[in-house]
Write an enzyme that holds these catalytic residues in place. Structure first.
Site, PDB file in Angstrom:
ATOM      1  N   THR A   1       0.831  -1.208   0.000  1.00  0.00           N
ATOM      2  CA  THR A   1       0.000   0.000   0.000  1.00  0.00           C
ATOM      3  C   THR A   1       0.865   1.258   0.000  1.00  0.00           C
ATOM      4  O   THR A   1       0.573   2.223  -0.718  1.00  0.00           O
ATOM      5  CB  THR A   1      -0.921   0.010   1.230  1.00  0.00           C
ATOM      6  OG1 THR A   1      -1.588  -1.238   1.326  1.00  0.00           O
ATOM      7  CG2 THR A   1      -1.948   1.122   1.123  1.00  0.00           C
TER       8      THR A   1
ATOM      9  N   TYR B   1     -13.099  -4.376  -0.051  1.00  0.00           N
ATOM     10  CA  TYR B   1     -14.315  -3.941  -0.729  1.00  0.00           C
ATOM     11  C   TYR B   1     -15.350  -5.044  -0.909  1.00  0.00           C
ATOM     12  O   TYR B   1     -16.517  -4.844  -0.584  1.00  0.00           O
ATOM     13  CB  TYR B   1     -14.009  -3.286  -2.093  1.00  0.00           C
ATOM     14  CG  TYR B   1     -15.231  -2.592  -2.676  1.00  0.00           C
ATOM     15  CD1 TYR B   1     -15.694  -1.406  -2.109  1.00  0.00           C
ATOM     16  CD2 TYR B   1     -15.938  -3.135  -3.735  1.00  0.00           C
ATOM     17  CE1 TYR B   1     -16.828  -0.777  -2.609  1.00  0.00           C
ATOM     18  CE2 TYR B   1     -17.074  -2.515  -4.240  1.00  0.00           C
ATOM     19  CZ  TYR B   1     -17.514  -1.330  -3.670  1.00  0.00           C
ATOM     20  OH  TYR B   1     -18.646  -0.726  -4.156  1.00  0.00           O
TER      21      TYR B   1
ATOM     22  N   TYR C   1      -1.593 -10.143   5.801  1.00  0.00           N
ATOM     23  CA  TYR C   1      -1.647  -8.722   6.160  1.00  0.00           C
ATOM     24  C   TYR C   1      -3.087  -8.370   6.509  1.00  0.00           C
ATOM     25  O   TYR C   1      -3.953  -8.318   5.636  1.00  0.00           O
ATOM     26  CB  TYR C   1      -1.122  -7.874   4.998  1.00  0.00           C
ATOM     27  CG  TYR C   1      -1.144  -6.375   5.215  1.00  0.00           C
ATOM     28  CD1 TYR C   1      -1.257  -5.804   6.481  1.00  0.00           C
ATOM     29  CD2 TYR C   1      -1.024  -5.514   4.121  1.00  0.00           C
ATOM     30  CE1 TYR C   1      -1.261  -4.440   6.657  1.00  0.00           C
ATOM     31  CE2 TYR C   1      -1.024  -4.137   4.293  1.00  0.00           C
ATOM     32  CZ  TYR C   1      -1.144  -3.602   5.552  1.00  0.00           C
ATOM     33  OH  TYR C   1      -1.164  -2.234   5.726  1.00  0.00           O
TER      34      TYR C   1
ATOM     35  N   ARG D   1      -8.350  -0.310   6.542  1.00  0.00           N
ATOM     36  CA  ARG D   1      -8.273  -0.036   5.105  1.00  0.00           C
ATOM     37  C   ARG D   1      -9.180  -0.951   4.278  1.00  0.00           C
ATOM     38  O   ARG D   1      -9.684  -0.554   3.243  1.00  0.00           O
ATOM     39  CB  ARG D   1      -6.832  -0.196   4.605  1.00  0.00           C
ATOM     40  CG  ARG D   1      -5.948   1.012   4.828  1.00  0.00           C
ATOM     41  CD  ARG D   1      -4.609   0.826   4.119  1.00  0.00           C
ATOM     42  NE  ARG D   1      -3.761   2.002   4.251  1.00  0.00           N
ATOM     43  CZ  ARG D   1      -3.725   3.003   3.399  1.00  0.00           C
ATOM     44  NH1 ARG D   1      -4.518   3.008   2.343  1.00  0.00           N
ATOM     45  NH2 ARG D   1      -2.916   4.031   3.592  1.00  0.00           N
TER      46      ARG D   1
ATOM     47  N   LYS E   1       1.239  -9.717   9.315  1.00  0.00           N
ATOM     48  CA  LYS E   1       1.380  -8.299   9.629  1.00  0.00           C
ATOM     49  C   LYS E   1       0.039  -7.845  10.170  1.00  0.00           C
ATOM     50  O   LYS E   1      -0.967  -7.855   9.457  1.00  0.00           O
ATOM     51  CB  LYS E   1       1.767  -7.495   8.392  1.00  0.00           C
ATOM     52  CG  LYS E   1       1.801  -5.976   8.622  1.00  0.00           C
ATOM     53  CD  LYS E   1       2.038  -5.215   7.324  1.00  0.00           C
ATOM     54  CE  LYS E   1       2.000  -3.707   7.559  1.00  0.00           C
ATOM     55  NZ  LYS E   1       2.154  -2.941   6.290  1.00  0.00           N
TER      56      LYS E   1
ATOM     57  N   ILE F   1       6.690  -4.042  10.461  1.00  0.00           N
ATOM     58  CA  ILE F   1       6.678  -3.630   9.053  1.00  0.00           C
ATOM     59  C   ILE F   1       6.264  -2.169   9.048  1.00  0.00           C
ATOM     60  O   ILE F   1       5.134  -1.837   9.403  1.00  0.00           O
ATOM     61  CB  ILE F   1       5.747  -4.516   8.210  1.00  0.00           C
ATOM     62  CG1 ILE F   1       6.224  -5.977   8.278  1.00  0.00           C
ATOM     63  CG2 ILE F   1       5.739  -4.025   6.759  1.00  0.00           C
ATOM     64  CD1 ILE F   1       5.395  -6.955   7.472  1.00  0.00           C
TER      65      ILE F   1
END
Length: 291
Positions: A46, A109, A135, A140, A163, A204
């Site tokens: 990202t 989404y 992740y 997000r 992560k 990270i």
């Protein structure tokens, strides 16, 4: 395979035409390894503006960074998306490019349930021999990969780590019940020290673009039980942790860190639309923050 304690989620440098600037990308890789002490780099995550990179650009970035790093650090390719088949396609490209591992974000989404996410990650992991880092970033993506599903995935032979940008409660559940060798990386600079204290393995990071060497010291102090040193270093770094995302109000990553790198003499360029560069107020804040 160990990816080390400090992993930088690397920005993608662009020129004035918003094309990848390969000369600056090479300089950035060297800088993050030599000056900021990164153990590994995430490419096309990202922070690297993966939503606006083409597959051809991603492949070129994977190959370029592997060659530039030349074994000095590990290269982790961001190949996750909200399309399982496309994620498998990108993962195979990354493996052919010679990367050391892949980072797979939770599907965004379309909001799959836990079983859908399990099948998504399992299918990608089974398509590659590379180590996989999950992740989970609910803020997000709109979905949370639960501790139970993470632990179920951790039983797959090449799912090596996660992560996490979830709660300390969820991270504790994962760490407590994780199979031997499965690692949890913190995905939020500001809570790295608390995560290390509950058994997190490393970080990270975004802030490691500009204060990586200090963060490496912080991690070492925490792991060595030097509590006062760790707290002192965390307090010193904390304004940068927060400032790169709140300058002085929320800005989307990597707007602030790209401007910060430019101030440090690495002209990594602007962000691609729909992101927009910092306002005058935000730019002034970042200059003062790094001053």
């Amino acid at each position: 395979m160990s990816f080390g304690r400090l992993i930088t989620a690397m920005v993608t440098p662009f020129n004035e035409q918003l094309e990848i600037d390969w000369e600056v990308t090479g300089r950035l890789v060297d800088y993050l390894i030599e000056e900021q002490k990164s153990d590994s780099l995430v490419v096309s995550g990202t922070t690297g503006e993966s939503p606006t990179l083409t597959d051809d650009e991603k492949e070129a970035l994977f190959r370029f960074t592997v060659q530039r790093a030349a074994g000095r650090c590990k290269i982790i390719a961001g190949t996750g998306s909200n399309d399982t088949a496309h994620s498998i396609h990108l993962t195979r490209i990354a493996e052919q490019a010679g990367v050391d591992g892949i980072l797979l974000v939770t599907p965004y989404y379309n909001k799959p349930n836990q079983e859908g996410m399990y099948r998504h990650f399992k299918a990608i992991a089974e398509s590659t021999s590379l180590p996989v880092i999950l992740y989970n970033v609910p803020g997000r993506t709109g979905v949370n990969l639960s501790a139970a599903t993470t632990l179920r995935l951790a039983e797959l032979p090449n799912v090596a780590a996660t992560k996490e940008c979830s709660t300390l409660d969820q991270m504790t559940e994962i760490i407590k019940d994780a199979p031997e060798g499965f690692l949890l990386y913190c995905g939020d600079d500001a809570v790295n020290l608390p995560v290390l204290s509950i058994g997190g393995y490393g970080l990270i990071s975004v802030a490691s673009h500009v204060i990586g060497a200090e963060m490496k010291e912080l991690i070492a102090a925490a792991l060595e039980g030097r509590r006062e040193d760790a707290v002192r270093l965390n307090n010193r770094c904390f304004p940068v942790f927060k400032g790169l995302f709140q300058c002085p109000h929320p800005v989307p990553n990597p707007v602030a860190v790209k401007y910060a790198l430019t101030l440090k003499g690495l002209p990594v360029g602007d962000v691609r639309p729909p992101l927009a560069g910092p306002s005058e107020e935000e730019a002034a804040f970042i200059r003062k923050l790094l001053g």
